[in-house]
Enzyme design. Structure first.
Site, short mmCIF file in Angstrom:
data_model
loop_
_atom_site.label_atom_id
_atom_site.label_comp_id
_atom_site.label_asym_id
_atom_site.label_seq_id
_atom_site.Cartn_x
_atom_site.Cartn_y
_atom_site.Cartn_z
N LYS A 175 10.88 -7.83 -16.99
CA LYS A 175 11.37 -6.45 -16.94
C LYS A 175 11.96 -6.26 -15.54
CE LYS A 175 10.93 -1.96 -15.86
NZ LYS A 175 12.24 -1.72 -15.23
N GLY A 228 7.18 -4.85 -5.76
CA GLY A 228 7.65 -3.46 -5.75
C GLY A 228 6.78 -2.64 -4.82
N SER A 229 6.68 -1.36 -5.09
CA SER A 229 5.95 -0.47 -4.18
C SER A 229 4.44 -0.67 -4.32
CB SER A 229 6.31 0.97 -4.49
OG SER A 229 5.93 1.27 -5.82
N VAL A 232 2.95 1.54 -7.32
CA VAL A 232 3.06 0.98 -8.68
C VAL A 232 2.23 -0.30 -8.79
CG1 VAL A 232 4.65 -0.02 -10.38
CG2 VAL A 232 5.32 2.02 -9.12
N GLY A 233 2.26 -1.13 -7.76
CA GLY A 233 1.51 -2.39 -7.79
C GLY A 233 0.01 -2.16 -7.99
N GLU A 250 3.31 -8.35 -4.63
CA GLU A 250 4.05 -8.31 -3.35
C GLU A 250 4.55 -6.89 -3.20
OE1 GLU A 250 4.22 -10.58 -1.21
OE2 GLU A 250 3.57 -12.32 -2.37
N CYS A 284 11.68 -5.13 1.91
CA CYS A 284 10.24 -5.05 2.16
C CYS A 284 9.93 -5.49 3.57
CB CYS A 284 9.48 -5.90 1.15
SG CYS A 284 10.14 -7.55 1.00
N GLU A 385 6.29 3.96 4.44
CA GLU A 385 7.50 3.18 4.14
C GLU A 385 8.62 4.13 3.71
OE1 GLU A 385 7.54 0.58 0.64
OE2 GLU A 385 8.43 -0.98 1.89
P1 NDP Z 1 8.92 0.20 -7.68
O1 NDP Z 1 7.48 -0.07 -7.42
O2 NDP Z 1 9.34 1.59 -7.92
O3 NDP Z 1 9.42 -0.64 -8.95
C1 NDP Z 1 9.24 -2.03 -9.04
C2 NDP Z 1 9.32 -2.42 -10.50
O4 NDP Z 1 8.20 -1.87 -11.20
C3 NDP Z 1 10.57 -1.89 -11.21
O5 NDP Z 1 11.00 -2.84 -12.15
C4 NDP Z 1 10.03 -0.65 -11.89
O6 NDP Z 1 10.81 -0.21 -12.97
C5 NDP Z 1 8.67 -1.15 -12.32
N1 NDP Z 1 7.73 -0.09 -12.66
C6 NDP Z 1 7.73 1.21 -12.28
N2 NDP Z 1 6.66 1.85 -12.80
C7 NDP Z 1 5.96 0.94 -13.52
C8 NDP Z 1 4.76 0.99 -14.28
N3 NDP Z 1 4.05 2.11 -14.41
N4 NDP Z 1 4.33 -0.14 -14.87
C9 NDP Z 1 5.01 -1.29 -14.75
N5 NDP Z 1 6.17 -1.40 -14.06
C10 NDP Z 1 6.63 -0.30 -13.44
O7 NDP Z 1 9.72 -0.44 -6.46
P2 NDP Z 1 11.29 -0.45 -6.18
O8 NDP Z 1 12.02 -1.10 -7.31
O9 NDP Z 1 11.72 0.91 -5.77
O10 NDP Z 1 11.38 -1.44 -4.94
C11 NDP Z 1 11.08 -1.04 -3.65
C12 NDP Z 1 9.67 -1.43 -3.24
O11 NDP Z 1 9.49 -2.82 -3.44
C13 NDP Z 1 9.39 -1.18 -1.79
O12 NDP Z 1 8.10 -0.63 -1.64
C14 NDP Z 1 9.43 -2.57 -1.17
O13 NDP Z 1 8.69 -2.70 0.00
C15 NDP Z 1 8.89 -3.40 -2.29
N6 NDP Z 1 9.30 -4.79 -2.16
C16 NDP Z 1 8.35 -5.70 -1.76
C17 NDP Z 1 8.70 -7.02 -1.55
C18 NDP Z 1 7.64 -8.00 -1.14
O14 NDP Z 1 7.85 -9.19 -1.35
N7 NDP Z 1 6.52 -7.59 -0.57
C19 NDP Z 1 10.09 -7.50 -1.73
C20 NDP Z 1 10.99 -6.47 -2.18
C21 NDP Z 1 10.60 -5.15 -2.38
P3 NDP Z 1 11.99 0.88 -12.73
O15 NDP Z 1 13.03 0.20 -11.92
O16 NDP Z 1 12.44 1.17 -14.11
O17 NDP Z 1 11.36 2.05 -12.04
#
Ligand code: NDP
Length: 494
Positions: A175, A228-229, A232-233, A250, A284, A385
């Site tokens: 996804k 991701g964030s 959400v993580g 991550e 990130c 952040e």
């Molecule tokens: P999000 O956490 O908003 O989204 C990440 C993914 O999770 C997207 O595909 C999103 O879908 C999906 N998602 C959202 N809600 C849910 C849920 N309830 N259940 C399952 N999946 C869900 O992050 P962003 O896409 O905005 O990315 C930015 C964040 O990612 C920043 O915090 C950044 O620091 C972090 N990041 C971390 C990295 C690392 O390696 N540590 C590398 C790159 C980014 P949708 O797009 O549809 O909302």
């Protein structure tokens, strides 16, 4: 008319059940519709997981080095299409071409590394405690993985997960972020063209709540690899914990660059400009805090502000652009609100602090590179952040004070120190709480063959990149072979 793109399930490109789609636009130009993409739901996830279970059955039986050959071909196709992918990715998420080329290159490097791992994927042997008995440990494919990824590295970050998962013999359901489905479609096209058997990879596009949440909770998956964030993580980890699934996280960062009074200041300025404003601060590993030794603070800031003002904003497909747009309107509003908070809490706005909307820029989500000085480490702009082009400058008395400030946040992804003193550099490596520490380099950047990940609220102990990711995607099988011809009892017949 914009093209309509589909999901990839059970070896076919298919519409979401019910046929719903959503339009995705270029963040540098709202009028530019990139395409319509499947707005999928839980039933699409069900089909994808069922197909992946079949894919697992087939793929897990293919010898690892043969799986590696498929990934090698995927790497070759990425090389051939690097420019086309970079162009499309910049149109889709905004960062300049030089950066999207790097994004694709990261996937190429990861593909070739993964391909070579097909001839290693080492297990272990150890001497048995009994005579005429052998003990061996094999790596086995672990199952079906849910892959959930962000938009800021639309191919690189997915490649860190998907390619090792596949090399290990697993099947996946991916996804991607709702803002970067085009890059995901192209990546899957390449995997299929490289010879991946149908059903091993499924792509289901759509929204987090409609696709991500049901995928993570699905009984048919073994585990989840998420980037991701932190918010959400942690939610995903709670679901996985309840259901006994493995999860690799991550997440967010609040990375600092510490500049000491003995540093090469020109190098440190180049580093912070790239670290803070590359990818419009949406990494990130972005440098969002600059921690400056008191003795160099004032001249450093004057120079930095001048250089930040010279950065050219624009469409990332123009070669002269230094800084692209933010990903979407929500991201822009988030940056605006943090700038307001910074001012209200008493920080000094040295430059930026507003949208950039001259001429063509008015059609995109552009925000001027922004620098705050006089920032207290407790302020929200120094703690949270922001994920945008906003840099908080914090003045410190000495090295100890600096390290304390660097460590004084909930995150621990990347960090950097600029100094010419080797003892100080090693003390920083020892004391800084982060998964990555750069010496005389900016906080951003990673190489495919090194572990990548963070400590504290950035991660849950797993690493991507390099060799450790293969631990996450395999199960260990311990085998005992007793060739004594008699019953030998461990711990008893010793
Ligand atoms: P999000 O956490 O908003 O989204 C990440 C993914 O999770 C997207 O595909 C999103 O879908 C999906 N998602 C959202 N809600 C849910 C849920 N309830 N259940 C399952 N999946 C869900 O992050 P962003 O896409 O905005 O990315 C930015 C964040 O990612 C920043 O915090 C950044 O620091 C972090 N990041 C971390 C990295 C690392 O390696 N540590 C590398 C790159 C980014 P949708 O797009 O549809 O909302």
């Amino acid at each position: 008319m914009a093209k309509t793109y589909k999901n990839f399930v059970a070896g076919e490109w298919v519409d979401a059940e019910g046929g719903a789609t959503y339009g995705n636009h270029n963040p540098a130009d709202h009028n530019d519709l990139i395409g319509n993409f499947a707005a999928s739901g839980p039933r699409d996830v069900d089909r994808a997981v069922a197909s992946a279970r079949e894919g697992l059955r087939l793929w897990s039986r293919v010898p690892a080095h043969k799986r590696g050959e498929v990934l090698k071909r995927a790497g070759d196709l990425l090389v051939e299409r690097k420019e086309e992918l970079a162009e499309g990715m910049t149109r889709e998420m905004g960062k300049p071409l030089v950066e999207t080329r790097g994004d694709v290159q990261e996937a190429i490097d990861t593909a070739y590394y993964a391909a070579s791992e097909g001839r290693r994927l080492f297990g272990r042997t150890a001497p048995s405690e009994l005579s005429d008995k052998a003990g061996l440990v094999f790596r086995r494919p672990a199952g079906v993985f849910g892959i959930v990824t962000p938009w800021n590295f639309p191919i690189a970050v997915p490649s860190w997960k998907i390619l090792p998962a596949l090399l290990c013999g697993n099947a996946i359901v991916w996804k991607p972020a709702q803002d970067t489905p085009w890059s995901a479609v192209k990546f899957v096209e390449i995997l299929v063209e490289a010879g991946l058997p149908p059903e091993v990879v499924q792509l289901v596009t759509g929204f987090g709540s409609e696709v991500g949440a049901p995928l993570v909770a699905h009984a048919g998956i073994t585990g989840v690899s998420f980037t991701g964030s932190t918010e959400v993580g942690c939610r995903i980890a709670a679901v996985c914990g309840e259901k006994g699934k493995r999860v690799s996280l991550e997440m967010g960062g609040k990375n600092a660059q510490l500049v000491m009074d003995d540093a090469d200041l020109e190098l440190a300025i180049e580093g912070v400009l790239w670290g803070a404003f590359g990818t419009t601060g949406q990494r990130c590993t972005a440098t969002s805090r600059l921690v400056l030794h008191d003795a160099i603070h004032d001249t450093f800031v004057d120079d930095l502000v001048r250089r930040a003002d010279d950065l050219r904003l624009g469409d990332g497909r123009k070669e002269k652009t230094d800084v692209g747009p933010l990903i979407n309107e929500d991201a822009l509003r988030k940056v605006e609100s943090y700038v307001r908070i910074g001012r209200e809490q008493g920080a000094t706005l040295r430059t930026g602090g507003e949208r950039a909307n001259d001429g063509e820029l008015a059609r995109g989500w552009f925000y001027k590179p922004t620098i705050f000085t006089g920032v207290d480490p407790s302020m929200r702009i120094a703690q949270e952040e922001i994920f945008g082009p906003v840099l908080a400058v914090i003045r410190v008395r000495d090295f100890d004070d600096g390290v304390e400030v660097v460590n004084g946040v909930r995150y621990g992804l990347s960090s950097s120190i600029y100094t010419r003193d080797v003892s100080r550099a090693f003390r920083a490596i020892d004391r800084i709480e982060a998964g990555i520490t750069y010496v005389n380099g900016p906080t951003i950047g990673a190489e495919a063959h090194f572990p990548f990940g963070g400590v504290k609220d950035t991660g849950n102990g797993h690493r991507e990149g390099g060799w450790p990711v293969y631990d996450f995607f395999t199960d260990l099988k311990t085998v005992y072979v007793d060739y004594s011809g008699r019953l030998q009892k461990a711990q008893i017949d010793t």
